[in-house]
Design an enzyme around this catalytic site. Structure first.
Site, PDB file in Angstrom:
ATOM      1  N   TRP A 180     -20.985 -32.555  78.742  1.00  0.00           N
ATOM      2  CA  TRP A 180     -20.116 -33.591  78.189  1.00  0.00           C
ATOM      3  C   TRP A 180     -20.042 -33.426  76.662  1.00  0.00           C
ATOM      4  O   TRP A 180     -21.064 -33.214  76.014  1.00  0.00           O
ATOM      5  CB  TRP A 180     -20.665 -34.992  78.532  1.00  0.00           C
ATOM      6  CG  TRP A 180     -19.858 -36.079  77.885  1.00  0.00           C
ATOM      7  CD1 TRP A 180     -18.647 -36.553  78.288  1.00  0.00           C
ATOM      8  CD2 TRP A 180     -20.185 -36.797  76.693  1.00  0.00           C
ATOM      9  NE1 TRP A 180     -18.191 -37.515  77.437  1.00  0.00           N
ATOM     10  CE2 TRP A 180     -19.117 -37.694  76.440  1.00  0.00           C
ATOM     11  CE3 TRP A 180     -21.269 -36.766  75.810  1.00  0.00           C
ATOM     12  CZ2 TRP A 180     -19.098 -38.558  75.343  1.00  0.00           C
ATOM     13  CZ3 TRP A 180     -21.241 -37.643  74.717  1.00  0.00           C
ATOM     14  CH2 TRP A 180     -20.175 -38.525  74.497  1.00  0.00           C
ATOM     15  N   ASP A 346      -4.594 -46.651  76.921  1.00  0.00           N
ATOM     16  CA  ASP A 346      -5.781 -46.169  77.637  1.00  0.00           C
ATOM     17  C   ASP A 346      -6.466 -47.329  78.364  1.00  0.00           C
ATOM     18  O   ASP A 346      -5.855 -48.368  78.657  1.00  0.00           O
ATOM     19  CB  ASP A 346      -6.709 -45.438  76.636  1.00  0.00           C
ATOM     20  CG  ASP A 346      -7.522 -44.332  77.281  1.00  0.00           C
ATOM     21  OD1 ASP A 346      -8.537 -44.648  77.926  1.00  0.00           O
ATOM     22  OD2 ASP A 346      -7.142 -43.149  77.149  1.00  0.00           O
ATOM     23  N   ASP A 464      -8.142 -40.460  85.139  1.00  0.00           N
ATOM     24  CA  ASP A 464      -9.511 -40.202  84.678  1.00  0.00           C
ATOM     25  C   ASP A 464     -10.488 -40.169  85.849  1.00  0.00           C
ATOM     26  O   ASP A 464     -10.159 -40.609  86.964  1.00  0.00           O
ATOM     27  CB  ASP A 464      -9.917 -41.306  83.681  1.00  0.00           C
ATOM     28  CG  ASP A 464     -10.884 -40.803  82.612  1.00  0.00           C
ATOM     29  OD1 ASP A 464     -11.564 -39.793  82.851  1.00  0.00           O
ATOM     30  OD2 ASP A 464     -10.977 -41.443  81.547  1.00  0.00           O
ATOM     31  N   ASN A 466     -14.805 -40.628  85.941  1.00  0.00           N
ATOM     32  CA  ASN A 466     -16.013 -40.705  85.117  1.00  0.00           C
ATOM     33  C   ASN A 466     -17.309 -40.853  85.912  1.00  0.00           C
ATOM     34  O   ASN A 466     -18.254 -41.489  85.463  1.00  0.00           O
ATOM     35  CB  ASN A 466     -15.887 -41.889  84.134  1.00  0.00           C
ATOM     36  CG  ASN A 466     -14.823 -41.638  83.079  1.00  0.00           C
ATOM     37  OD1 ASN A 466     -14.838 -40.615  82.406  1.00  0.00           O
ATOM     38  ND2 ASN A 466     -13.882 -42.555  82.947  1.00  0.00           N
ATOM     39  N   CYS A 512      -8.094 -35.937  83.337  1.00  0.00           N
ATOM     40  CA  CYS A 512      -9.206 -36.213  82.436  1.00  0.00           C
ATOM     41  C   CYS A 512     -10.420 -36.510  83.294  1.00  0.00           C
ATOM     42  O   CYS A 512     -10.304 -37.116  84.350  1.00  0.00           O
ATOM     43  CB  CYS A 512      -8.857 -37.422  81.562  1.00  0.00           C
ATOM     44  SG  CYS A 512     -10.209 -37.952  80.504  1.00  0.00           S
ATOM     45  N   ASP A 534     -14.197 -35.300  75.378  1.00  0.00           N
ATOM     46  CA  ASP A 534     -14.323 -36.596  74.709  1.00  0.00           C
ATOM     47  C   ASP A 534     -14.770 -36.403  73.262  1.00  0.00           C
ATOM     48  O   ASP A 534     -14.776 -37.351  72.485  1.00  0.00           O
ATOM     49  CB  ASP A 534     -15.340 -37.480  75.441  1.00  0.00           C
ATOM     50  CG  ASP A 534     -14.688 -38.265  76.568  1.00  0.00           C
ATOM     51  OD1 ASP A 534     -13.446 -38.229  76.680  1.00  0.00           O
ATOM     52  OD2 ASP A 534     -15.419 -38.919  77.336  1.00  0.00           O
TER      53      ASP A 534
HETATM   54  C1  GLA Z   1     -13.279 -41.425  79.553  1.00  0.00           C
HETATM   55  C2  GLA Z   1     -12.191 -40.571  78.922  1.00  0.00           C
HETATM   56  C3  GLA Z   1     -11.795 -41.154  77.592  1.00  0.00           C
HETATM   57  C4  GLA Z   1     -11.327 -42.579  77.767  1.00  0.00           C
HETATM   58  C5  GLA Z   1     -12.404 -43.382  78.466  1.00  0.00           C
HETATM   59  C6  GLA Z   1     -11.889 -44.763  78.827  1.00  0.00           C
HETATM   60  O1  GLA Z   1     -14.467 -41.324  78.842  1.00  0.00           O
HETATM   61  O2  GLA Z   1     -12.600 -39.257  78.804  1.00  0.00           O
HETATM   62  O3  GLA Z   1     -10.779 -40.390  76.993  1.00  0.00           O
HETATM   63  O4  GLA Z   1     -10.143 -42.595  78.511  1.00  0.00           O
HETATM   64  O5  GLA Z   1     -12.854 -42.763  79.657  1.00  0.00           O
HETATM   65  O6  GLA Z   1     -12.850 -45.520  79.428  1.00  0.00           O
END
Ligand code: GLA
Length: 728
Positions: A180, A346, A464, A466, A512, A534
């Site tokens: 990351w 976002d 996204d 995560n 993403c 990021d």
């Molecule tokens: C991830 C993405 C970021 C942003 C955040 C929002 O970390 O990589 O660019 O969009 O989520 O929570």
């Protein structure tokens, strides 16, 4: 005797290996693969490399003894070496005995195909091995269809996409390794005898630690523009494994889905298609491999690869979760004033019962938070129109939070292991939806579909992801199919993405995954671009983008100008330096423009106008990496050239300033030696003081052989320059 057919074949029947051998050469403009399918049942890969003709094959056999390798070797019978396939048959037999049944050529709208069909001599199992030369590129891909021709289940333990012999010699493996915020560092490793395994187990962000792509040199340490280099990348979004198995005499690259804990039951009549492994071969070093993949990506492996990308402002680092109608509108107006074309809102816009104010809640509840946005998304798309920009929005549709209405309603929709508490991720409550389940697939599809149905003016989605696949359990899959979870998750994801693409072919979608966790051709067929990292610190981005460019083209590389000191690294960088780095890729901004100084605003407006001028060269041109930031030679430089080389764009940065150190000369491989170019400084900080080379002319021969001396422009810490060279 077996019957051989060859459809549109122009195969030769030579007599070197067997009286009944059929040899097939499949070529692209610069590369060829040669495959033999023998009437006595054996099939081999004979050659992969720079282009040869069919009448060269006999010569291969005449002078070479140790290359010929089985096409798709099986486990358990007559094989004590590496294998491409391993299965357990219904009667418990753990072996296959595959023999050639037929071979032939065909074509589809995008390429020329060669197909070798293998069948087990006794059991009802068939494997078709494909090779495809993509039209207008130097990419040949390979994959296979494994079919259960019987009625009873077969268990597949291994199911490779590629089993590629390469020439053993002074081989170096080049691959992208990261984490990351530090994605795609380049690793160069001499290949020892034994085995190197690159694999992902994350399940979701499967390109972070090791990208599913490799280069392999055949003649010593890797060079940018000379030397023989093989390149390969796997088009799979889930866990993968690439093994490089070497001995004194042999080198084999074996690539495919990671079979660890992933036994797959093939029902009677079912076909399992392995993902494609796309390959190229270059006599022009790593640079040739990169350019071949970039060209193919723009033509086939990326959405809208021939369409120039908009310059955007993303709200994340400007306001984080602090979304409001007035602030969004202000950002739209400000990016428009700078010359931007798109505004992307976002995270932080959704959640009704649980408002999304941080990472602890609301994923899954994709309804607008009317406390923040009283007029809903509609009022934002309307505002965007008024402010002269397009509108984009962030979603993370494969996820839920335990604190969400979705989870309260459908606790069975998340991946979970029986009798164990769910493992949680970001914010202490994030969990992963079970895309093996068709109902969940419908839900994930509906996130985009509902947004688009209600707001057809949405032009861009940031998709996204995560979290990782931590809990290998599905309430949908039966007990004896739990091992298929990762494979079926990604089959489900592909279905969802394909449905979205069929209904919304024009939508721009960014891939993403906490930054660059999904920079992979396993995802890109449905996406227009990816978020590189990021980490938006321009200094470190130079390294990240350099690495990423080994396989992925600039048009897909989202690169944003952010604030200084940088929010991740705390490093301070000049505003111009930040622009000069972001202009290497798909330019964007990720800060609050209201906080820019007047001078920054004036510079940004000029830089954006300049980017528009060079956008076709950057996004559709050929990349030449000139001086690597990893070599710590004081500067780093790279260049894009238009296909006819009439326009060049050169970027150079001082990364390692030492007083009186001397700045290396930059030789422009890739310039046309027969052209004369006029130089223009595209991004002078002070418009009245361009760099001393501005306006000068120079021949391509001088650029090649003597090079550009940029001492005067790069003589301070983090000095940078972007030059356009236009042929007169
Ligand atoms: C991830 C993405 C970021 C942003 C955040 C929002 O970390 O990589 O660019 O969009 O989520 O929570």
């Amino acid at each position: 005797m077996k019957i051989f057919y060859s459809l549109l074949t122009s195969a030769l029947s030579l007599f070197a290996i067997s009286a009944s051998a059929q040899h097939y050469v499949l070529s692209t403009p610069k590369t060829s693969i040669a495959v033999t399918a023998n009437q006595d049942g054996n099939a081999y890969i004979q050659y992969y490399g720079a282009k040869i003709e069919q009448n060269d094959i006999q010569g291969l056999f005449n002078v070479r003894s140790n290359f010929t390798r089985p096409l798709y070797p099986q486990h358990g019978y007559n094989n004590n070496k590496e294998e491409a396939i391993s299965a357990i048959l219904p009667d418990g037999n753990t072996s296959l005995d595959l023999a050639v049944a037929s071979a032939g050529r065909s074509s589809d709208p995008t390429g020329q195909l060669l197909v070798v069909t293998l069948k087990d001599k006794v059991y009802p199992v068939q494997v078709k091995v494909y090779f495809k030369a993509y039209n207008g590129t130097d990419i040949i891909s390979t994959w296979s269809d494994i079919t259960n021709l019987g009625k009873r289940d077969i268990k597949l333990n291994r199911y490779c996409s590629a089993f590629m012999p390469l020439q053993r010699g002074d081989n170096y493996l080049v691959h992208m390794h990261g984490a990351w915020a530090a994605e795609n560092e380049i690793d160069n490793t001499p290949v020892p005898n034994g085995e190197i395994v690159l694999a992902e187990k994350d399940g979701m962000r499967t390109a972070w630690v090791n990208n599913p792509s490799i280069m392999m040199t055949l003649d010593g340490s890797p060079r940018e523009e000379s030397g023989q280099v093989f390149g390969g990348t796997l088009l799979w979004s889930g866990n993968y494994k690439i093994r490089c198995v070497a001995s004194n005499r042999r080198l084999t690259v074996i690539a495919g889905i990671n079979e660890d804990n992933s036994q797959y039951t093939l029902e009677g009549g079912e076909t399992f298609t392995t993902p494609e492994f796309a390959m190229t071969f270059s006599n022009e070093g790593k640079g040739g491999v990169s350019r071949a993949f970039h060209t193919w990506a723009r033509k086939y492996a990326l959405q809208h690869g021939d369409r120039l990308r908009d310059i955007l402002l993303n709200s994340w680092e400007g306001v984080y979760f602090d979304i409001s109608q007035p602030k969004m509108e202000e950002m739209m107006a400000n990016v428009h004033k700078l010359g931007g074309e798109l505004f992307v809102m976002d995270d932080g816009w959704f959640g009704n019962k649980y408002p999304r104010n941080n990472g602890t809640s609301s994923l899954g509840d994709w309804t607008v938070d009317t406390r923040k946005l009283p007029g809903g998304i509609k009022s934002l798309t309307e505002a965007a129109k008024r402010h002269g920009v397009k509108f984009g929005i962030w979603i993370e549709p494969e996820m839920a939070n335990i604190k969400s209405e979705l989870y309260e309603k459908h606790p069975d929709w998340i991946l979970q292991v029986k009798n164990r508490k769910p493992t949680v991720g970001r914010g202490g409550t994030q969990v992963l939806l079970d895309l093996c389940n068709p109902k969940v697939q419908d839900f994930v599809y509906s996130v985009t579909d509902n947004l688009m149905k209600e707001n057809p003016d949405i032009a861009y989605i940031k998709w996204d992801c995560n979290f990782s696949l931590m809990d290998w359990g599905s309430t949908y899959l039966p007990a004896d199919r739990q091992s298929e979870l990762n494979v079926r998750y990604h089959m489900g994801l592909r279905k969802v993405l394909q449905r979205i693409r069929t209904k919304y072919p024009d939508l721009v979608i960014q891939c993403c995954a906490s930054g660059g966790g999904r920079i992979s051709y396993g995802f890109l067929p449905w996406f227009d671009e990816f978020w590189c990292s990021d980490n938006t610190d321009a200094f470190q981005r130079l390294f990240i983008q350099w690495g990423t460019s080994h396989f992925y083209p600039a048009i897909a590389m989202a690169a944003h100008v952010s604030a200084s000191p940088n929010h991740q690294t705390k490093r301070e960088t000049p505003f111009k330096f930040r622009f000069d780095v972001a202009m290497q890729g798909r330019l964007g901004i990720e800060l609050d423009p209201a906080k820019m100084s007047n001078q920054e605003r004036e510079f940004a407006t000029r830089a954006i106008a300049s980017y528009k001028e060079i956008r076709p060269v950057v996004q559709l041109g050929d990349l030449y990496r000139l001086i690597s930031p990893f070599e710590h030679k004081c500067i780093s430089a790279l260049m894009y050239a238009s296909p006819d080389k009439s326009k060049l764009v050169v970027y150079a940065y001082n990364l390692n300033y030492l007083y009186y150190q001397g700045v290396p000369t930059i030789k422009l491989t890739g310039a046309d030696e027969n052209k004369v170019y006029r130089i223009k400084d595209l991004t002078p900080w002070d418009a009245s003081k361009p760099c001393p080379l501005n306006g000068k002319t120079v021949s391509g021969r001088v650029l090649h052989n003597s090079g550009l001396q940029l001492d005067a422009s790069l003589n301070s810490p983090m000095a940078s320059v972007v030059l356009e060279l236009v042929a007169e």
